[in-house]
Motif scaffolding. Sequence first.
Motif, PDB file in Angstrom:
ATOM      1  N   GLN A   7      27.841  43.870  45.252  1.00 17.60           N
ATOM      2  CA  GLN A   7      29.046  44.606  44.303  1.00 17.60           C
ATOM      3  C   GLN A   7      30.362  44.031  44.453  1.00 17.60           C
ATOM      4  OE1 GLN A   7      28.646  47.301  42.630  1.00 17.60           O
ATOM      5  NE2 GLN A   7      26.404  47.854  42.928  1.00 17.60           N
ATOM      6  N   SER A   8      30.572  43.517  45.656  1.00 17.72           N
ATOM      7  CA  SER A   8      31.970  42.517  45.700  1.00 17.72           C
ATOM      8  C   SER A   8      31.618  41.145  46.231  1.00 17.72           C
ATOM      9  CB  SER A   8      33.042  43.352  46.465  1.00 17.72           C
ATOM     10  OG  SER A   8      32.504  43.795  47.785  1.00 17.72           O
ATOM     11  N   SER A  52      23.858  39.942  43.224  1.00  8.16           N
ATOM     12  CA  SER A  52      23.514  41.386  43.195  1.00  8.16           C
ATOM     13  C   SER A  52      24.561  42.182  44.051  1.00  8.16           C
ATOM     14  CB  SER A  52      22.139  41.614  43.840  1.00  8.16           C
ATOM     15  OG  SER A  52      21.986  41.033  45.009  1.00  8.16           O
ATOM     16  N   ASP A  97      22.770  43.198  37.764  1.00  5.13           N
ATOM     17  CA  ASP A  97      21.755  43.715  38.179  1.00  5.13           C
ATOM     18  C   ASP A  97      20.591  42.958  36.927  1.00  5.13           C
ATOM     19  OD1 ASP A  97      19.522  45.170  38.607  1.00  5.13           O
ATOM     20  OD2 ASP A  97      20.373  47.100  38.015  1.00  5.13           O
ATOM     21  N   HIS A 150      29.272  41.314  39.476  1.00  5.25           N
ATOM     22  CA  HIS A 150      28.043  41.867  39.917  1.00  5.25           C
ATOM     23  C   HIS A 150      27.105  41.946  38.748  1.00  5.25           C
ATOM     24  CE1 HIS A 150      25.282  45.076  41.433  1.00  5.25           C
ATOM     25  NE2 HIS A 150      25.692  45.724  40.635  1.00  5.25           N
TER      26      HIS A 150
END
Length: 575
Positions: A48-49, A46, A74, A72
């Motif tokens: 971002q980086s 989850s 979701d 990434h």
Amino acid sequence: MAVVDDRFADLNPKTCVVLGGRGFLGRSLVLRLLKLGNWIVRVADSAQSLQLHHSESLLEQALSSSRASYFHVDLLDKRSIVKVLEGSSVVFYMDVAGVDVNNFYTCYKLMVQGAKNVISACRECRVRRLIYNSSADVVVGGLHDIRDGDESLAYPWKTNNTLSDLKAQAEALILSANDIDGLLTCSLRPSNVFGPGDTEFVPYFLKLARYGFSKFIIGTGDNLSDFTFSENVTHAHICAEEALNFQTVSVAGKTFFITNLEPMKFWEFLSLLLEGLEYQRPFIKLPAKLVQYILSVLKWVHEKLGSRYFSYPLLVHFFQLASYTRTFNCMAAQKDIGYSPIVSLEEGVTLTIESFSHLARDSSFSRCCSSTEQSKADKLLGGGKVADILLWREEKKSFACFLVLVLLFYWFFLSGRTFISAAARLLLFSTLLLYGHGFLPSKLFGFHIQRIPTTYFEISDTAVKDSVTTTVYLWNRGFQNISGLAQGDDWSAFFKIAVFLYLLKLILSELFTKMIGIGLAVAFMAFFVYEQYESEIDGLVDFLFTSLKEFMIHLMRISPVSISRLLHYQENFQH
């Protein structure tokens, strides 16, 4: 993009996705896959980086050589899952990150709806194998023992652990999707996973140890548990993938318990961890019924105040672990997927202790205790000997003082004697003890008897004169006040004294004994608890004051104008 090494290409590697690849078990699985050398690993999580730890040099090298990549994802967005899964043949579905166990709605969306999205994406992308990391807790229902439980155990009708309940629902969805659109699924149920990088099991018990609760045993301490070292769990996932590929009938759509195959007493295992990190070994046994009653009270508080101050589900899970037997049979895993532990329990405990050495007592707890910053409780008590006793800095001295005060409380208030007769008996008893002590020899049965110096009983002339002077002054001052009241010179003082004496009569006749007893217990508990949970208690007080303020504002809005002005005036006056 970096070019893939020719030697690596010759291995004909398989492409897999590790969902939850930055979690505790996800990191371990990624590392093992890369060590095997015949996998192209897509790490999905989850965040971002990707933020690499200094110990993840192998993953860093794999990223640079395109043996690994990060995505990434979701779980509530099917399109982002499809993007990660396209072209892969295997999905390892590990623990979901960012789950708030106290928020049912968030848990349900991430775990159950997320599982539905993963299944749908796997079918759309023609993924061949899906291995789900479940938990042995999915079959743990009420408060009862499980001895040598196998895969025939049904999901419980009711459970006190929301996380386990939702995990069971996700597992059932994944197993029901087996053999649909060519997707083969199975689920692994490890029991009490621990190891380097653990973010839940070991840190939770170390937190209890730092707060001084590691000395307590819930129940008899004889309950057995199965534990699983993290590397054995990741090894089981790879075994399951190979078995799904070659032995479809006996593995697909099935669940398998995974343990270290070395059940042991729960409190013995915990003692090994705590002693290895120089914390106190549990030795004080608390009745399980008493702890269960306390939990029922905490449940009521949890329902009223919410989850801001403590995690009730986590406490229930700990109580179940600590007081009931939980052992599982791994014959199916050994027979059908070829699993056997690659790290023994003893070696796993040693590796875990080494990885958590920064949280050892001498490196964390002692620094905290030797900190120059004075706690609020210490400031309230003046920071002297009284503070040391009430904050239990020296347990033997604090316990001795508490015991003496309890005995005095019983002697004067609970024995049925009048205060004067109790004081006279105590004085007589003390005199006899001192008199008898004076006749004791210097040595008795090899023990040296220390004499009490006579100077301890001497009073200086100055002290006697000061005491007499003070007594005479108080006597004269009291006589003057009584004489003034008798002549009716000061009616204000008369009414004040009359009200004070009446209230004192009520207290002495009904509440005094109870107040003394409660005060004694609170004095030796409240300050110690406040020092340990200072931020939580301050937060609770802040919450109560905020709620009271909001209630006053609401009351001002619904009250008549005159009352609202009065309340507003009083609030401004207090500020």
